[in-house]
Design a protein around this motif. Structure first.
Motif, short mmCIF file in Angstrom:
data_model
loop_
_atom_site.label_atom_id
_atom_site.label_comp_id
_atom_site.label_asym_id
_atom_site.label_seq_id
_atom_site.Cartn_x
_atom_site.Cartn_y
_atom_site.Cartn_z
N PRO A 1 8.26 -2.78 4.35
CA PRO A 1 7.09 -2.58 5.20
C PRO A 1 5.82 -2.58 4.33
O PRO A 1 5.85 -2.14 3.18
CB PRO A 1 7.32 -1.20 5.81
CG PRO A 1 8.78 -0.94 5.67
CD PRO A 1 9.20 -1.67 4.42
N MET A 2 4.72 -3.07 4.90
CA MET A 2 3.46 -3.12 4.15
C MET A 2 3.06 -1.74 3.66
O MET A 2 2.55 -1.61 2.55
CB MET A 2 2.36 -3.76 4.99
CG MET A 2 2.59 -5.26 5.11
SD MET A 2 1.26 -6.24 5.77
CE MET A 2 -0.18 -5.76 4.92
N LYS A 3 3.29 -0.72 4.45
CA LYS A 3 2.92 0.65 4.06
C LYS A 3 3.67 1.07 2.79
O LYS A 3 3.10 1.70 1.91
CB LYS A 3 3.22 1.62 5.21
CG LYS A 3 2.79 3.03 4.94
CD LYS A 3 3.02 3.91 6.16
CE LYS A 3 2.52 5.31 5.89
NZ LYS A 3 2.66 6.17 7.08
N GLN B 1 0.65 1.88 -5.31
CA GLN B 1 -0.45 2.84 -5.38
C GLN B 1 -1.81 2.16 -5.21
O GLN B 1 -2.73 2.38 -5.98
CB GLN B 1 -0.39 3.63 -6.70
CG GLN B 1 0.90 4.42 -6.82
CD GLN B 1 1.06 5.08 -8.16
OE1 GLN B 1 1.08 4.41 -9.19
NE2 GLN B 1 1.19 6.39 -8.16
N VAL B 2 -1.89 1.33 -4.16
CA VAL B 2 -3.13 0.63 -3.86
C VAL B 2 -3.51 0.85 -2.40
O VAL B 2 -2.66 1.20 -1.57
CB VAL B 2 -3.05 -0.89 -4.17
CG1 VAL B 2 -2.81 -1.13 -5.65
CG2 VAL B 2 -1.97 -1.56 -3.35
N HIS B 3 -4.75 0.61 -2.09
CA HIS B 3 -5.29 0.77 -0.74
C HIS B 3 -4.66 -0.26 0.19
O HIS B 3 -4.37 -1.38 -0.22
CB HIS B 3 -6.82 0.59 -0.80
CG HIS B 3 -7.51 0.99 0.45
ND1 HIS B 3 -7.66 0.15 1.52
CD2 HIS B 3 -8.07 2.17 0.81
CE1 HIS B 3 -8.30 0.78 2.49
NE2 HIS B 3 -8.57 2.01 2.08
N PRO B 4 -4.46 0.10 1.46
CA PRO B 4 -3.88 -0.85 2.42
C PRO B 4 -4.64 -2.18 2.49
O PRO B 4 -4.01 -3.23 2.68
CB PRO B 4 -3.97 -0.10 3.76
CG PRO B 4 -3.93 1.35 3.38
CD PRO B 4 -4.66 1.44 2.06
N VAL C 1 3.44 -7.58 -6.01
CA VAL C 1 4.01 -7.58 -4.66
C VAL C 1 5.30 -8.39 -4.66
O VAL C 1 6.33 -7.94 -4.13
CB VAL C 1 3.02 -8.13 -3.62
CG1 VAL C 1 3.69 -8.29 -2.25
CG2 VAL C 1 1.79 -7.23 -3.51
N LEU C 2 5.27 -9.58 -5.26
CA LEU C 2 6.48 -10.41 -5.31
C LEU C 2 7.63 -9.68 -5.98
O LEU C 2 8.77 -9.70 -5.49
CB LEU C 2 6.20 -11.72 -6.07
CG LEU C 2 5.28 -12.73 -5.39
CD1 LEU C 2 5.01 -13.91 -6.32
CD2 LEU C 2 5.86 -13.21 -4.07
#
Length: 170
Positions: A79-81, A88-91, A66-67
């Motif tokens: 955006p988080m989405k 390619q991971v679940h919300p 993420v970083l």
């Protein structure tokens, strides 16, 4: 961990399992079983190296991803989405990682200025510094010394790319 668990075996258990698959009448599945089992074991080995490198920095590989996604973004925010889509991971996994990163002061989360239902995640200066330190450590301790030759690395990436493509990964 005991010395027994950390010392290499005198035989390849996956090759032995492949032989046993053939002898049990499952010859058509033996190569696939050996390939999948080898891939799973290689994943364990590589993940252990990555996590051992990142642990002193207080970040997991999932959070590091993420970083770095934010680090490479033009604005240092996404955006988080989009984070979930790119990784390619679940919300739920994105929310968990962002929660932990936010608690550590490495990212901030705010309402998206153009879509009040969405959240924007931004890298903090502390997050940027940690991402750079973590990348330097991973480059030195893992990525520059993966245990394969350059030719083997290219072959491995090519094979795994074909596997991912055939699975609909992209």
């Amino acid at each position: 961990m005991t010395g027994e668990a950390t010392r290499g075996l005198e035989f390849d258990p996956i090759e032995q399992a492949r032989t046993q698959w053939v002898e049990s009448g499952w010859a058509d599945a033996a190569a696939g079983m050996a390939a999948v089992t080898s891939l799973m074991r290689a994943h364990q080995i590589v993940l252990a190296r990555v996590e051992a490198t990142l642990k002193p920095l207080g970040v997991t590989f999932a959070r590091y991803e993420v970083l770095m996604l934010l680090w490479f973004s033009k604005r240092g925010s996404l955006p988080m989405k989009i984070i979930g889509s790119r990784l390619q991971v679940h919300p739920t996994s994105v929310t968990n990682a962002v929660d932990r990163l936010e608690d550590a002061g490495l990212v901030t989360r705010s309402t998206h200025p153009e879509d009040r239902r969405a959240y924007l995640v931004a890298l903090t200066s502390t997050g940027r510094e940690l991402a750079e330190r973590a990348t330097k450590a991973l480059n030195t301790e893992v990525f520059e010394q993966p245990g394969l030759s350059g030719r083997d690395l290219r072959t491995l990436v090519d094979v795994l790319t074909r596997l991912r493509r055939s699975a609909g990964d992209f």
